[in-house]
Design an enzyme around this catalytic site. Sequence first.
Site, PDB file in Angstrom:
ATOM      1  N   GLY A   1      10.765  -6.851  11.815  1.00 24.36           N
ATOM      2  CA  GLY A   1      11.261  -8.026  11.077  1.00 24.36           C
ATOM      3  C   GLY A   1      10.806  -8.010   9.630  1.00 24.36           C
TER       4      GLY A   1
ATOM      5  N   LEU B   1       3.761 -13.140  17.064  1.00 26.01           N
ATOM      6  CA  LEU B   1       3.824 -14.433  16.381  1.00 26.01           C
ATOM      7  C   LEU B   1       4.596 -15.453  17.202  1.00 26.01           C
ATOM      8  CD1 LEU B   1       4.412 -13.391  12.681  1.00 26.01           C
ATOM      9  CD2 LEU B   1       2.289 -13.746  13.912  1.00 26.01           C
TER      10      LEU B   1
ATOM     11  N   SER C   1       4.594 -19.989  17.610  1.00 26.14           N
ATOM     12  CA  SER C   1       4.847 -21.136  16.730  1.00 26.14           C
ATOM     13  C   SER C   1       4.118 -22.343  17.317  1.00 26.14           C
ATOM     14  CB  SER C   1       6.350 -21.410  16.699  1.00 26.14           C
ATOM     15  OG  SER C   1       6.591 -22.733  16.284  1.00 26.14           O
ATOM     16  N   THR C   2       3.810 -23.315  16.480  1.00 31.02           N
ATOM     17  CA  THR C   2       3.114 -24.504  17.003  1.00 31.02           C
ATOM     18  C   THR C   2       4.034 -25.396  17.845  1.00 31.02           C
ATOM     19  OG1 THR C   2       3.533 -25.575  14.892  1.00 31.02           O
ATOM     20  CG2 THR C   2       1.345 -24.637  15.214  1.00 31.02           C
TER      21      THR C   2
ATOM     22  N   TYR D   1      13.270 -22.220  22.598  1.00 34.67           N
ATOM     23  CA  TYR D   1      12.478 -21.335  21.704  1.00 34.67           C
ATOM     24  C   TYR D   1      11.006 -21.388  22.104  1.00 34.67           C
ATOM     25  CZ  TYR D   1      10.440 -20.295  16.977  1.00 34.67           C
ATOM     26  OH  TYR D   1       9.727 -19.822  15.889  1.00 34.67           O
TER      27      TYR D   1
ATOM     28  N   PRO E   1       1.602 -19.788  14.191  1.00 34.33           N
ATOM     29  CA  PRO E   1       1.687 -20.404  12.866  1.00 34.33           C
ATOM     30  C   PRO E   1       2.343 -21.773  12.883  1.00 34.33           C
ATOM     31  CG  PRO E   1       3.279 -18.613  13.066  1.00 34.33           C
ATOM     32  CD  PRO E   1       2.526 -18.658  14.355  1.00 34.33           C
TER      33      PRO E   1
ATOM     34  N   LEU F   1       6.282 -22.669   8.079  1.00 31.89           N
ATOM     35  CA  LEU F   1       6.026 -21.749   6.961  1.00 31.89           C
ATOM     36  C   LEU F   1       7.122 -21.864   5.905  1.00 31.89           C
ATOM     37  CD1 LEU F   1       5.273 -18.715   9.299  1.00 31.89           C
ATOM     38  CD2 LEU F   1       3.567 -20.150   8.151  1.00 31.89           C
TER      39      LEU F   1
HETATM   40  N1  NDP Z   1       9.610 -19.716   9.472  1.00 33.36           N
HETATM   41  C1  NDP Z   1       8.761 -20.556  10.043  1.00 33.36           C
HETATM   42  O1  NDP Z   1       8.574 -21.692   9.578  1.00 33.36           O
HETATM   43  C2  NDP Z   1       7.996 -20.139  11.261  1.00 33.36           C
HETATM   44  C3  NDP Z   1       8.114 -18.884  11.840  1.00 33.36           C
HETATM   45  N2  NDP Z   1       7.390 -18.571  12.945  1.00 33.36           N
HETATM   46  C4  NDP Z   1       7.476 -17.254  13.606  1.00 33.36           C
HETATM   47  O2  NDP Z   1       7.176 -16.235  12.660  1.00 33.36           O
HETATM   48  C5  NDP Z   1       7.952 -15.065  12.951  1.00 33.36           C
HETATM   49  C6  NDP Z   1       8.746 -14.651  11.734  1.00 33.36           C
HETATM   50  O3  NDP Z   1       9.631 -15.710  11.390  1.00 33.36           O
HETATM   51  P1  NDP Z   1      10.432 -15.703   9.999  1.00 33.36           P
HETATM   52  O4  NDP Z   1       9.926 -14.618   9.157  1.00 33.36           O
HETATM   53  O5  NDP Z   1      10.453 -17.094   9.515  1.00 33.36           O
HETATM   54  O6  NDP Z   1      11.893 -15.355  10.490  1.00 33.36           O
HETATM   55  P2  NDP Z   1      13.110 -14.723   9.659  1.00 33.36           P
HETATM   56  O7  NDP Z   1      14.347 -15.245  10.273  1.00 33.36           O
HETATM   57  O8  NDP Z   1      12.895 -14.895   8.197  1.00 33.36           O
HETATM   58  O9  NDP Z   1      12.969 -13.171   9.970  1.00 33.36           O
HETATM   59  C7  NDP Z   1      13.157 -12.696  11.267  1.00 33.36           C
HETATM   60  C8  NDP Z   1      13.366 -11.205  11.205  1.00 33.36           C
HETATM   61  O10 NDP Z   1      13.638 -10.729  12.512  1.00 33.36           O
HETATM   62  C9  NDP Z   1      14.724  -9.824  12.444  1.00 33.36           C
HETATM   63  N3  NDP Z   1      15.460  -9.832  13.699  1.00 33.36           N
HETATM   64  C10 NDP Z   1      15.996 -10.894  14.355  1.00 33.36           C
HETATM   65  N4  NDP Z   1      16.627 -10.492  15.452  1.00 33.36           N
HETATM   66  C11 NDP Z   1      16.473  -9.139  15.520  1.00 33.36           C
HETATM   67  C12 NDP Z   1      16.907  -8.140  16.426  1.00 33.36           C
HETATM   68  N5  NDP Z   1      17.632  -8.441  17.506  1.00 33.36           N
HETATM   69  N6  NDP Z   1      16.590  -6.858  16.155  1.00 33.36           N
HETATM   70  C13 NDP Z   1      15.885  -6.529  15.051  1.00 33.36           C
HETATM   71  N7  NDP Z   1      15.442  -7.417  14.164  1.00 33.36           N
HETATM   72  C14 NDP Z   1      15.748  -8.701  14.392  1.00 33.36           C
HETATM   73  C15 NDP Z   1      15.578 -10.354  11.323  1.00 33.36           C
HETATM   74  O11 NDP Z   1      16.438  -9.373  10.845  1.00 33.36           O
HETATM   75  P3  NDP Z   1      17.894  -9.822  10.306  1.00 33.36           P
HETATM   76  O12 NDP Z   1      17.634 -10.814   9.233  1.00 33.36           O
HETATM   77  O13 NDP Z   1      18.450  -8.538   9.828  1.00 33.36           O
HETATM   78  O14 NDP Z   1      18.612 -10.439  11.464  1.00 33.36           O
HETATM   79  C16 NDP Z   1      14.525 -10.780  10.319  1.00 33.36           C
HETATM   80  O15 NDP Z   1      14.106  -9.696   9.543  1.00 33.36           O
HETATM   81  C17 NDP Z   1       8.822 -15.422  14.153  1.00 33.36           C
HETATM   82  O16 NDP Z   1       8.196 -15.001  15.336  1.00 33.36           O
HETATM   83  C18 NDP Z   1       8.861 -16.936  14.128  1.00 33.36           C
HETATM   84  O17 NDP Z   1       9.069 -17.453  15.407  1.00 33.36           O
HETATM   85  C19 NDP Z   1       6.533 -19.483  13.529  1.00 33.36           C
HETATM   86  C20 NDP Z   1       6.381 -20.719  12.991  1.00 33.36           C
HETATM   87  C21 NDP Z   1       7.082 -21.154  11.818  1.00 33.36           C
HETATM   88  C1  F7E Z   2       8.665 -24.208  12.547  1.00 35.92           C
HETATM   89  C2  F7E Z   2       9.338 -25.094  13.555  1.00 35.92           C
HETATM   90  O1  F7E Z   2      10.608 -25.518  13.052  1.00 35.92           O
HETATM   91  C3  F7E Z   2      11.416 -26.280  13.926  1.00 35.92           C
HETATM   92  O2  F7E Z   2      10.864 -27.536  14.106  1.00 35.92           O
HETATM   93  P1  F7E Z   2      10.755 -28.644  13.000  1.00 35.92           P
HETATM   94  O3  F7E Z   2       9.385 -28.679  12.460  1.00 35.92           O
HETATM   95  O4  F7E Z   2      11.268 -29.899  13.562  1.00 35.92           O
HETATM   96  O5  F7E Z   2      11.711 -28.044  11.878  1.00 35.92           O
HETATM   97  P2  F7E Z   2      12.495 -28.426  10.591  1.00 35.92           P
HETATM   98  O6  F7E Z   2      11.820 -27.791   9.460  1.00 35.92           O
HETATM   99  O7  F7E Z   2      13.919 -28.076  10.786  1.00 35.92           O
HETATM  100  O8  F7E Z   2      12.422 -30.031  10.470  1.00 35.92           O
HETATM  101  C4  F7E Z   2      11.261 -30.729  10.181  1.00 35.92           C
HETATM  102  C5  F7E Z   2      11.568 -32.197  10.003  1.00 35.92           C
HETATM  103  O9  F7E Z   2      12.267 -32.369   8.774  1.00 35.92           O
HETATM  104  C6  F7E Z   2      13.412 -33.176   8.979  1.00 35.92           C
HETATM  105  N1  F7E Z   2      14.420 -32.896   7.941  1.00 35.92           N
HETATM  106  C7  F7E Z   2      14.824 -33.757   6.989  1.00 35.92           C
HETATM  107  N2  F7E Z   2      15.800 -33.232   6.233  1.00 35.92           N
HETATM  108  C8  F7E Z   2      15.991 -31.954   6.716  1.00 35.92           C
HETATM  109  C9  F7E Z   2      16.883 -30.924   6.330  1.00 35.92           C
HETATM  110  O10 F7E Z   2      17.695 -31.030   5.410  1.00 35.92           O
HETATM  111  N3  F7E Z   2      16.768 -29.747   7.036  1.00 35.92           N
HETATM  112  C10 F7E Z   2      15.877 -29.579   8.065  1.00 35.92           C
HETATM  113  N4  F7E Z   2      15.822 -28.399   8.706  1.00 35.92           N
HETATM  114  N5  F7E Z   2      15.031 -30.589   8.465  1.00 35.92           N
HETATM  115  C11 F7E Z   2      15.109 -31.759   7.791  1.00 35.92           C
HETATM  116  C12 F7E Z   2      13.820 -32.860  10.395  1.00 35.92           C
HETATM  117  O11 F7E Z   2      14.679 -33.837  10.920  1.00 35.92           O
HETATM  118  C13 F7E Z   2      12.456 -32.811  11.079  1.00 35.92           C
HETATM  119  O12 F7E Z   2      12.019 -34.111  11.345  1.00 35.92           O
HETATM  120  C14 F7E Z   2      11.482 -25.741  15.331  1.00 35.92           C
HETATM  121  O13 F7E Z   2      12.765 -26.005  15.807  1.00 35.92           O
HETATM  122  C15 F7E Z   2      10.884 -24.419  15.431  1.00 35.92           C
HETATM  123  O14 F7E Z   2      11.645 -23.459  14.734  1.00 35.92           O
HETATM  124  C16 F7E Z   2       9.534 -24.385  14.841  1.00 35.92           C
HETATM  125  O15 F7E Z   2       8.638 -23.799  15.377  1.00 35.92           O
END
Ligand code: NDP
Ligand code: F7E
Length: 370
Positions: free
Chosen positions: A11, A106, A108-109, A137, A164, A167
């Site tokens: 990733g 990785l 998620s909370t 998820y 995490p 993020l």
């Molecule tokens: N973003 C956040 O706020 C949070 C993220 N996490 C966790 O952190 C980790 C990274 O997340 P994040 O960086 O945000 O995610 P992104 O969506 O930014 O990146 C995910 C990556 O995984 C790759 N990927 C997805 N499906 C496949 C597949 N079938 N085969 C190969 N590669 C694949 C994607 O490639 P491509 O884009 O080419 O599809 C991309 O590079 C995850 O485990 C997520 O659950 C946890 C908490 C919060």
């Molecule tokens: C990292 C975490 O992320 C996801 O959980 P989440 O924390 O609920 O994610 P969120 O960032 O999308 O929203 C946070 C809050 O914000 C509000 N909110 C307002 N306005 C917008 C808006 O415009 N977009 C989004 N997305 N949310 C909005 C929204 O309604 C919510 O109350 C998981 O499904 C799962 O992926 C996971 O692990």
Amino acid sequence: MQRDSKIYVAGHRGLVGSAILNNLKIKGYTNIVTRTHEELDLISCEEVANFFMEERPEYVFLAAAKVGGIVANNTYRGDFIYQNLMIQTNVIHHSYLNKVKKLLFLGSTCIYPKNCPQPIKEDYLLTGKLEYTNEPYAIAKIAGIRMCESYNLQYATNFIAAMPTNLYGPKDNFDLEKSHVLPALLRKMHLGKALETGNWEDIRSNLSIMPIEGVNANSDKRAILDIFRKYGIEAKNGKVQIEIWGSGRPMREFLWSEEMADACVFLMKEIDFEDIKREINSAEIRDTHINIGTGKDISIKDLAYLIKERVGFEGELFFNTNKADGTLKKVTEISKLQKLGWNSSISLEEGIAKFYVEFLKISSASEIWK
Ligand SMILES: NC(=O)C1=CN([C@@H]2O[C@H](COP(=O)(O)OP(=O)(O)OC[C@H]3O[C@@H](n4cnc5c(N)ncnc54)[C@H](OP(=O)(O)O)[C@@H]3O)[C@@H](O)[C@H]2O)C=CC1
Ligand SMILES: C[C@H]1O[C@H](OP(=O)(O)OP(=O)(O)OC[C@H]2O[C@@H](n3cnc4c(=O)[nH]c(N)nc43)[C@H](O)[C@@H]2O)[C@@H](O)[C@@H](O)C1=O
């Protein structure tokens, strides 16, 4: 982990994976293996088996997953459980078969119960019902934690699971529907400000970089305004109003992705499963995962106003309570991580400022339309 150890970052083009790759390069690691999604579909058992047999990585960062915000999780429930279970099962299992020295999974909370005590300790896992919007998820991620633990206990592998908090950072997803709150609000307010000031060059530049289905950089103004309205950016009587989903009351904790990457590399270098296991005073070894966060949270309402100020958007915010709030509070207890020796240092205000600079770098009208 030595400078020339063979390290696979799964990733590596995503938010976290790209930050891990950068962090490793900065620290002088030279033997890093990557594959794009197109080159290696981690859902395919056969492709993953072949990849591990050919490359034989020594260390694996598992940052590939199906990821999205509250609406994406709630809408594509089947995709989130299937893809995450498949990706993590394939990578963890083939890491075991190919004698990977250490793997970092990785999660998620969102794995924790919707109504658990705050701040959330690692051992609150599986003590209550999950938040509905991201249950599929979360269940996949819980399976990943238990798979790492079970393999460690049965096969003496060294697989660490990190959880995490929310993020944000460079390479984030700015889709107006499927992304997380911070990138979504930053982009909405940036576009809102451009509408306020009549800066159509900026709007068209943004659309050319971050396309929205149904419009492109050359669409007429009416079509663009219609799409913006659909996504909660509305010009009304000379004023621009931005929709914030939900009540604004949910509390969230945010960590800058480059700090998250630093914590991941720290865990990979310094911590073994045996160190974590030793701390558990029970014959039942479980909840060995580690929270990664700041320990500080903020309401979505306050977050929205912080972003508004940073972007300089002068219009109104409208809280749409017909949209889901999700979990009302989830802030991590981070003493396990702190005792191991890692702490965050970037405040949310600082992070948002850095985030807006990053956003402008990719979306800036002056760069593209001059
Ligand atoms: N973003 C956040 O706020 C949070 C993220 N996490 C966790 O952190 C980790 C990274 O997340 P994040 O960086 O945000 O995610 P992104 O969506 O930014 O990146 C995910 C990556 O995984 C790759 N990927 C997805 N499906 C496949 C597949 N079938 N085969 C190969 N590669 C694949 C994607 O490639 P491509 O884009 O080419 O599809 C991309 O590079 C995850 O485990 C997520 O659950 C946890 C908490 C919060
Ligand atoms: C990292 C975490 O992320 C996801 O959980 P989440 O924390 O609920 O994610 P969120 O960032 O999308 O929203 C946070 C809050 O914000 C509000 N909110 C307002 N306005 C917008 C808006 O415009 N977009 C989004 N997305 N949310 C909005 C929204 O309604 C919510 O109350 C998981 O499904 C799962 O992926 C996971 O692990």
